[in-house]
Design an enzyme around this catalytic site. Sequence first.
Site, PDB file in Angstrom:
ATOM      1  N   CYS A 116      -0.800   4.127  -6.530  1.00 17.54           N
ATOM      2  CA  CYS A 116      -1.490   3.272  -5.134  1.00 17.54           C
ATOM      3  C   CYS A 116      -2.438   2.513  -5.781  1.00 17.54           C
ATOM      4  O   CYS A 116      -2.409   1.570  -7.118  1.00 17.54           O
ATOM      5  CB  CYS A 116      -3.646   3.972  -5.132  1.00 17.54           C
ATOM      6  SG  CYS A 116      -4.201   2.902  -4.803  1.00 17.54           S
ATOM      7  N   CYS A 167       1.060  -1.377  -0.022  1.00 17.03           N
ATOM      8  CA  CYS A 167       0.233   0.094  -0.178  1.00 17.03           C
ATOM      9  C   CYS A 167       0.846   1.467   0.096  1.00 17.03           C
ATOM     10  O   CYS A 167       2.270   1.291   1.280  1.00 17.03           O
ATOM     11  CB  CYS A 167      -0.722  -0.235   0.973  1.00 17.03           C
ATOM     12  SG  CYS A 167      -1.588   1.271   1.322  1.00 17.03           S
TER      13      CYS A 167
HETATM   14  N1  DGL Z   1      -4.054   0.842  -2.170  1.00 17.59           N
HETATM   15  C1  DGL Z   1      -3.744   1.934  -1.223  1.00 17.59           C
HETATM   16  C2  DGL Z   1      -1.973   2.396  -1.646  1.00 17.59           C
HETATM   17  O1  DGL Z   1      -1.903   2.257  -2.541  1.00 17.59           O
HETATM   18  C3  DGL Z   1      -4.647   2.926  -0.596  1.00 17.59           C
HETATM   19  C4  DGL Z   1      -5.965   2.600  -0.952  1.00 17.59           C
HETATM   20  C5  DGL Z   1      -6.748   3.320  -0.239  1.00 17.59           C
HETATM   21  O2  DGL Z   1      -7.519   3.039   1.074  1.00 17.59           O
HETATM   22  O3  DGL Z   1      -7.252   5.000   0.005  1.00 17.59           O
HETATM   23  O4  DGL Z   1      -2.395   3.608  -1.390  1.00 17.59           O
END
Ligand code: DGL
Length: 235
Positions: free
Chosen positions: A179, A70
């Site tokens: 993301c 993430c």
């Molecule tokens: N998948 C996550 C990222 O790479 C976060 C998405 C979220 O929960 O805002 O930032």
Amino acid sequence: MNIGVFDSGIGGLTVLEEVIRLLPGYDYIFYGDSANNPYGEKSDERLMEITSDIVEWFRQRDCRLIIIACNTATTRCRKELMKKYPELVFIGTVPAVKLACDKGYKNILIMSTPATNESERLNELITQNRREGQNLYPVACYGLADAIENDVPQAVEIILDSLKEQYGEKNIDCVVLGCTHYPFIREDIEKRFPNAAVIDGSNGVARETRRQLKLLDCYPPESEETSLEVHFTKK
Ligand code: DGL
């Protein structure tokens, strides 16, 4: 030893897939924290609480190596988590700005969550890697990870159309998916920016994981069998 992988939901699966492709033969535990999605619109204090709880959960399951699949949790919490748990190895995921700049793209759109977009880490990546003649456009995509997590295609369309309206005239030749949820809508992004290469950081995470496993003397794996446990928290 197990390898823990977490994200605020399904996004981390895009990283996990690449990690397992490069590194079969290990025991993986995936934690998708859908209950707390989106991370990208939370305070640092709240994110530290949430991610510390996940780290504790992994510790009880003998994970000494944790992949933060993430960008938001990496850019906002990785440093603090490393301080708090010095006995663990944390591998992060950051927007592939270095790759985009190294490849010589000229007009690079960096899509990410608001929290990643405002982070010191993204700012560093931009200033350290940008070369003369390269234009970098970091953009905070409010609501996009949320819409992907909860499968709301109409919201995805509206957000991407507005991106196209804002950046369509800038000759974008590279879109960085900052993301881990965004690879799920890669084709929708490619439609809006047909002349751009759309890249993400999963392969870099997998290679860094291999490097860390070597340092821990755990590479190559002892068995050829891969195991995977998947846990999701529910809203
Ligand atoms: N998948 C996550 C990222 O790479 C976060 C998405 C979220 O929960 O805002 O930032």
